[in-house]
Design a protein around this motif. Structure first.
Motif, PDB file in Angstrom:
ATOM      1  N   CYS A 248      -0.816  -2.019  10.025  1.00 15.83           N
ATOM      2  CA  CYS A 248       0.505  -2.046   9.383  1.00 15.83           C
ATOM      3  C   CYS A 248       1.039  -3.469   9.261  1.00 15.83           C
ATOM      4  O   CYS A 248       1.667  -3.812   8.254  1.00 15.83           O
ATOM      5  CB  CYS A 248       1.520  -1.231  10.191  1.00 15.83           C
TER       6      CYS A 248
ATOM      7  N   ARG B  35       4.462  -4.129   7.635  1.00 15.98           N
ATOM      8  CA  ARG B  35       4.754  -3.039   6.698  1.00 15.98           C
ATOM      9  C   ARG B  35       4.952  -1.729   7.461  1.00 15.98           C
ATOM     10  O   ARG B  35       4.527  -1.594   8.594  1.00 15.98           O
ATOM     11  CB  ARG B  35       3.592  -2.869   5.709  1.00 15.98           C
TER      12      ARG B  35
ATOM     13  N   ALA C 261      -2.183  -0.087   3.523  1.00 20.57           N
ATOM     14  CA  ALA C 261      -2.695   0.467   2.267  1.00 20.57           C
ATOM     15  C   ALA C 261      -4.043   1.128   2.541  1.00 20.57           C
ATOM     16  O   ALA C 261      -4.701   0.835   3.540  1.00 20.57           O
ATOM     17  CB  ALA C 261      -2.865  -0.642   1.236  1.00 20.57           C
TER      18      ALA C 261
ATOM     19  N   SER D 231       0.321   3.401   2.390  1.00 21.42           N
ATOM     20  CA  SER D 231       1.137   3.042   1.230  1.00 21.42           C
ATOM     21  C   SER D 231       0.464   1.938   0.437  1.00 21.42           C
ATOM     22  O   SER D 231       0.300   0.824   0.934  1.00 21.42           O
ATOM     23  CB  SER D 231       2.536   2.582   1.672  1.00 21.42           C
TER      24      SER D 231
ATOM     25  N   ASP E 191       1.758   0.867  -2.431  1.00 25.59           N
ATOM     26  CA  ASP E 191       2.798   0.105  -3.120  1.00 25.59           C
ATOM     27  C   ASP E 191       3.813  -0.540  -2.172  1.00 25.59           C
ATOM     28  O   ASP E 191       4.717  -1.245  -2.602  1.00 25.59           O
ATOM     29  CB  ASP E 191       3.514   0.967  -4.164  1.00 25.59           C
ATOM     30  N   GLY E 192       3.685  -0.284  -0.870  1.00 27.45           N
ATOM     31  CA  GLY E 192       4.586  -0.873   0.113  1.00 27.45           C
ATOM     32  C   GLY E 192       5.956  -0.238   0.185  1.00 27.45           C
ATOM     33  O   GLY E 192       6.801  -0.665   0.969  1.00 27.45           O
TER      34      GLY E 192
END
Length: 156
Positions: free
Chosen positions: A26, A29, A33, A135, A137-138
């Motif tokens: 992570c 974030r 991803a 994720s 796209d964040g």
């Protein structure tokens, strides 16, 4: 519940290690991803992992499609859902439990952990399931990493 608290609730060391690796991926974030996921990072769980795509539904409700289902998971469920939607899981009760875990991880953008007792023929098993958001796209949950182990096997 934070991931540090969650780590203390998890009874299987392989799932704890999976959570730690996910947390490291992570960085700053809320979730890594999908392309951050390297099988070698999860050696202790190979065969017990699934990658799930989160597909936005027309009504706003998420739908889930298995990009990859580990061989041990497929054997435990007596079906390989690789490339198929969760809606094709043959056991309606398990499908509802898994849907709830996936929904929780998507809605909270945090790991979801649950233990369940399941009857498989004459045997009852306790499973532990860890669902980790991904994720690309964040900002939104675009995928999930599922890790599942059998905690105990007992005759009913």
């Amino acid at each position: 519940m934070g991931t540090a608290t969650l780590e203390h609730d998890i009874r299987d060391h392989r799932l704890v290690e999976t959570l730690r690796v996910w947390r490291k991926l992570c960085g700053t974030r809320f979730a890594p991803a999908r392309h951050d996921i390297e099988p070698a990072d999860f050696r202790q769980m190979l065969g017990r992992l699934a990658l799930i795509d989160v597909v936005p539904g027309a009504s706003g409700a998420a739908r889930y499609r298995y990009r990859l289902m580990g061989t041990r998971l497929a054997a435990q469920d007596a079906c390989d859902l690789t490339g198929k939607p969760l809606s094709e899981h043959p056991d309606a009760g398990q499908r509802e439990i898994v849907q709830a875990a996936f929904d929780a991880a998507c809605e909270t953008r945090r790991p979801a952990y649950r233990e369940d007792v399941r009857q498989d023929g004459a045997r009852r098993h306790t499973y532990a399931r860890l669902v980790l958001p991904l994720s690309d796209d964040g900002a939104t949950v675009t995928g999930l990493l599922l890790a599942r182990v059998v905690l105990n096997r007992a005759m009913s």
